[in-house]
Write an enzyme that holds these catalytic residues in place. Structure first.
Site, mmCIF file in Angstrom:
data_model
loop_
_atom_site.group_PDB
_atom_site.id
_atom_site.type_symbol
_atom_site.label_atom_id
_atom_site.label_comp_id
_atom_site.label_asym_id
_atom_site.label_seq_id
_atom_site.Cartn_x
_atom_site.Cartn_y
_atom_site.Cartn_z
ATOM 1 C CB ALA A 210 -17.369 24.815 3.913
ATOM 2 C CB THR B 296 -16.658 15.910 4.161
ATOM 3 O OG1 THR B 296 -17.845 15.318 4.707
ATOM 4 C CG2 THR B 296 -16.908 17.376 3.901
ATOM 5 C CE LYS C 290 -17.160 4.634 1.024
ATOM 6 N NZ LYS C 290 -16.686 5.475 -0.047
ATOM 7 C CB VAL D 225 -21.969 1.611 -4.144
ATOM 8 C CG1 VAL D 225 -21.458 0.230 -4.546
ATOM 9 C CG2 VAL D 225 -22.416 1.623 -2.700
ATOM 10 C CG LEU E 249 -18.920 1.795 -12.226
ATOM 11 C CD1 LEU E 249 -18.350 0.459 -11.716
ATOM 12 C CD2 LEU E 249 -18.821 1.848 -13.741
ATOM 13 C CG ASP F 68 -14.099 2.080 0.948
ATOM 14 O OD1 ASP F 68 -14.735 3.071 1.353
ATOM 15 O OD2 ASP F 68 -13.958 1.815 -0.262
ATOM 16 C CE LYS G 12 -16.648 1.849 -2.195
ATOM 17 N NZ LYS G 12 -15.413 1.543 -2.929
ATOM 18 N N GLY H 202 -12.048 7.473 -8.484
ATOM 19 C CA GLY H 202 -11.429 8.535 -9.289
ATOM 20 C C GLY H 202 -12.217 9.817 -9.089
HETATM 21 N N1 LIG Z 1 -11.692 10.166 -4.400
HETATM 22 C C1 LIG Z 1 -12.495 9.288 -5.011
HETATM 23 O O1 LIG Z 1 -12.157 8.703 -6.047
HETATM 24 C C2 LIG Z 1 -13.873 9.002 -4.457
HETATM 25 C C3 LIG Z 1 -14.769 8.173 -5.174
HETATM 26 C C4 LIG Z 1 -16.062 7.959 -4.664
HETATM 27 C C5 LIG Z 1 -16.422 8.532 -3.452
HETATM 28 N N2 LIG Z 1 -15.517 9.304 -2.757
HETATM 29 C C6 LIG Z 1 -15.922 9.907 -1.501
HETATM 30 O O2 LIG Z 1 -15.927 11.334 -1.671
HETATM 31 C C7 LIG Z 1 -15.623 11.955 -0.431
HETATM 32 C C8 LIG Z 1 -14.457 12.924 -0.614
HETATM 33 O O3 LIG Z 1 -13.329 12.195 -1.056
HETATM 34 P P1 LIG Z 1 -11.971 12.955 -1.456
HETATM 35 O O4 LIG Z 1 -11.131 11.930 -2.100
HETATM 36 O O5 LIG Z 1 -12.273 14.222 -2.139
HETATM 37 O O6 LIG Z 1 -11.387 13.281 0.019
HETATM 38 P P2 LIG Z 1 -10.304 14.409 0.390
HETATM 39 O O7 LIG Z 1 -9.456 14.746 -0.776
HETATM 40 O O8 LIG Z 1 -9.673 13.939 1.637
HETATM 41 O O9 LIG Z 1 -11.196 15.707 0.710
HETATM 42 C C9 LIG Z 1 -12.020 15.801 1.830
HETATM 43 C C10 LIG Z 1 -12.400 17.244 1.998
HETATM 44 O O10 LIG Z 1 -13.355 17.334 3.065
HETATM 45 C C11 LIG Z 1 -13.016 18.485 3.822
HETATM 46 N N3 LIG Z 1 -13.642 18.409 5.138
HETATM 47 C C12 LIG Z 1 -13.383 17.558 6.157
HETATM 48 N N4 LIG Z 1 -14.182 17.829 7.204
HETATM 49 C C13 LIG Z 1 -14.952 18.886 6.820
HETATM 50 C C14 LIG Z 1 -15.962 19.642 7.461
HETATM 51 N N5 LIG Z 1 -16.359 19.367 8.705
HETATM 52 N N6 LIG Z 1 -16.544 20.669 6.787
HETATM 53 C C15 LIG Z 1 -16.159 20.970 5.520
HETATM 54 N N7 LIG Z 1 -15.202 20.286 4.871
HETATM 55 C C16 LIG Z 1 -14.606 19.251 5.506
HETATM 56 C C17 LIG Z 1 -11.507 18.498 3.848
HETATM 57 O O11 LIG Z 1 -11.067 19.770 4.253
HETATM 58 P P3 LIG Z 1 -9.501 20.126 4.429
HETATM 59 O O12 LIG Z 1 -8.999 20.318 3.032
HETATM 60 O O13 LIG Z 1 -9.543 21.374 5.225
HETATM 61 O O14 LIG Z 1 -8.905 18.962 5.150
HETATM 62 C C18 LIG Z 1 -11.233 18.176 2.384
HETATM 63 O O15 LIG Z 1 -11.317 19.346 1.609
HETATM 64 C C19 LIG Z 1 -15.322 10.831 0.563
HETATM 65 O O16 LIG Z 1 -16.489 10.547 1.310
HETATM 66 C C20 LIG Z 1 -14.976 9.640 -0.344
HETATM 67 O O17 LIG Z 1 -15.245 8.386 0.259
HETATM 68 C C21 LIG Z 1 -14.266 9.558 -3.237
#
Ligand SMILES: NC(=O)c1ccc[n+]([C@@H]2O[C@H](COP(=O)([O-])OP(=O)(O)OC[C@H]3O[C@@H](n4cnc5c(N)ncnc54)[C@H](OP(=O)(O)O)[C@@H]3O)[C@@H](O)[C@H]2O)c1
Length: 354
Positions: free
Chosen positions: A63, A114, A138, A168, A172, A237, A241, A338
């Site tokens: 989803a 998400t 988080k 976090v 790592l 952020d 963490k 990443g």
């Molecule tokens: N990117 C990184 O390097 C990284 C590293 C560690 C942790 N994280 C964590 O991983 C998570 C995702 O990060 P990301 O970079 O992938 O973010 P992103 O690219 O903004 O993707 C978020 C996704 O969540 C979806 N979403 C939002 N509300 C939703 C709901 N109610 N039901 C289902 N889907 C929903 C969005 O849908 P739409 O496409 O329809 O908007 C989008 O597909 C975050 O919590 C982030 O803090 C990310």
């Protein structure tokens, strides 16, 4: 004793156990953005290797914020983008939780990729539907402590796991190290870290040659900050963490207890002066998060060049854990963000459930 209205599910469970035992892990993935997409592609790449060992992951639901798909037999991980794009089913975590409960697979997990609270609010329902929770999000880790305790109690009662190692330091083993230390009876005395890849990059590159604000603009253009860099500079952020780390180290703090210095109003001249003063004292300037003496805080600090955190460079995260188990701090350093690295770490979490 079985409720009259709930007769079909136990019958299906008994039938499946006797005649069609399917040991695969049924997985629902919420969020198909950077991390969610990388996870689904990584799962596709791992499938053959897992099948060879007799283990299998079956992605039954995907989803994003707009739409969802659910296939009890498992979705094709090659065509998932097209299948999700073509679905006219609105996104609804409760509907998917109920569908998993009805399916009653022998093993199930929800991966919340998400960044918001919608899926977190449904965790309890997923746990009651038999799912383990795997998440880089988080938000659950910073809920009010009473709600975290309630969720932990539900997980324990249902014998389900909450795998949040990627919240976090992405891939790592920061939380794993703290958990192993405390599980073995160790006492954590201090945790210090550079937990933001963006702030780490900014301060390890800041040499006073160009104004700090120009450096932020350059980093933003290179995609090294959030689309709105104010989110990085405000320290929110890092605050999340830090709270997750503090709670893991045994401190039942709330988000408001974590003191964080915002760099939103930081002045170019003032930052250059601070850098010059640090250099004159043989130190470097870094945005450091600390858990010590029952408190958690983050601020811009001078660190002596021989301090473990002074070795941080580029976008790397670095965490130094001081405990009664080691004579010197345990230092964990490496890329702390990443999508691809995070997805691989999520796959490792899922592998623990196979
Ligand atoms: N990117 C990184 O390097 C990284 C590293 C560690 C942790 N994280 C964590 O991983 C998570 C995702 O990060 P990301 O970079 O992938 O973010 P992103 O690219 O903004 O993707 C978020 C996704 O969540 C979806 N979403 C939002 N509300 C939703 C709901 N109610 N039901 C289902 N889907 C929903 C969005 O849908 P739409 O496409 O329809 O908007 C989008 O597909 C975050 O919590 C982030 O803090 C990310």
């Amino acid at each position: 004793v079985i409720d009259a209205g709930d007769r079909s599910r136990p019958l299906r469970v008994i039938h499946r156990e006797l005649f069609e035992r399917d040991e695969s892990l049924a997985v629902a993935v919420f969020g198909a953005g950077q991390v969610g997409s990388a996870l689904l592609d990584e799962l596709a790449a791992r499938q053959t290797a897992w099948q060879a060992t007799g283990a299998a992951v079956k992605v039954v639901a995907i989803a994003n914020s707009r739409r969802a798909v659910f296939r009890p037999e498992g979705l094709s991980l090659v065509k998932w983008r097209r299948t999700l794009g073509a679905s006219d089913r609105p996104s609804d975590p409760c509907w998917i939780a109920d569908a998993i409960k009805e399916l009653a697979p022998s093993r199930a997990a929800v991966v919340d990729c998400t960044a918001g609270l919608d899926i977190v609010e449904a965790y309890e329902r997923f746990v009651l539907a038999g799912c383990h929770i795997v998440t880089p999000n988080k938000r659950a880790g910073v809920l009010p402590w009473s709600r975290v305790r309630h969720l932990r109690a539900s997980l324990a009662a249902e014998r389900r796991l909450f795998l949040d190692s990627t919240t976090v330091g992405a891939g790592l083993p920061v939380l794993a190290a703290i958990r192993d230390l405390t599980a073995g009876g160790g006492t954590i005395r201090k945790i210090e870290g550079i937990l933001s890849g963006t702030l780490g990059y900014l301060f390890s590159s800041f040499d006073g040659g160009v104004p700090f604000s120009a450096l932020v603009r350059k980093a933003c253009e290179a995609g090294l900050t959030e689309p709105d860099p104010r989110e990085d500079l405000a320290g929110d952020d890092v605050r999340r963490k830090l709270l997750i780390l503090a709670r893991e180290a045994g401190l039942p703090l709330e988000l408001d207890d974590v003191r964080v210095e915002s760099l939103l109003a930081a002045d170019d001249d003032e930052l250059r002066d601070r850098l010059c003063r640090a250099r004159a004292r043989g130190a470097v300037l870094r945005y450091v998060a600390t858990v010590e003496d029952g408190a958690a805080s983050a601020s811009l600090q001078e660190i002596p060049r021989n301090h473990p955190l002074a070795a941080q460079d580029g976008c790397d995260n670095i965490v130094a854990i001081t405990s009664d188990r080691h004579a010197s701090p345990l230092v964990i350093r490496g890329p702390g963000a990443g999508a691809s690295l995070t997805a691989k770490a999520l796959v490792a979490d899922l592998a623990r459930l196979l």
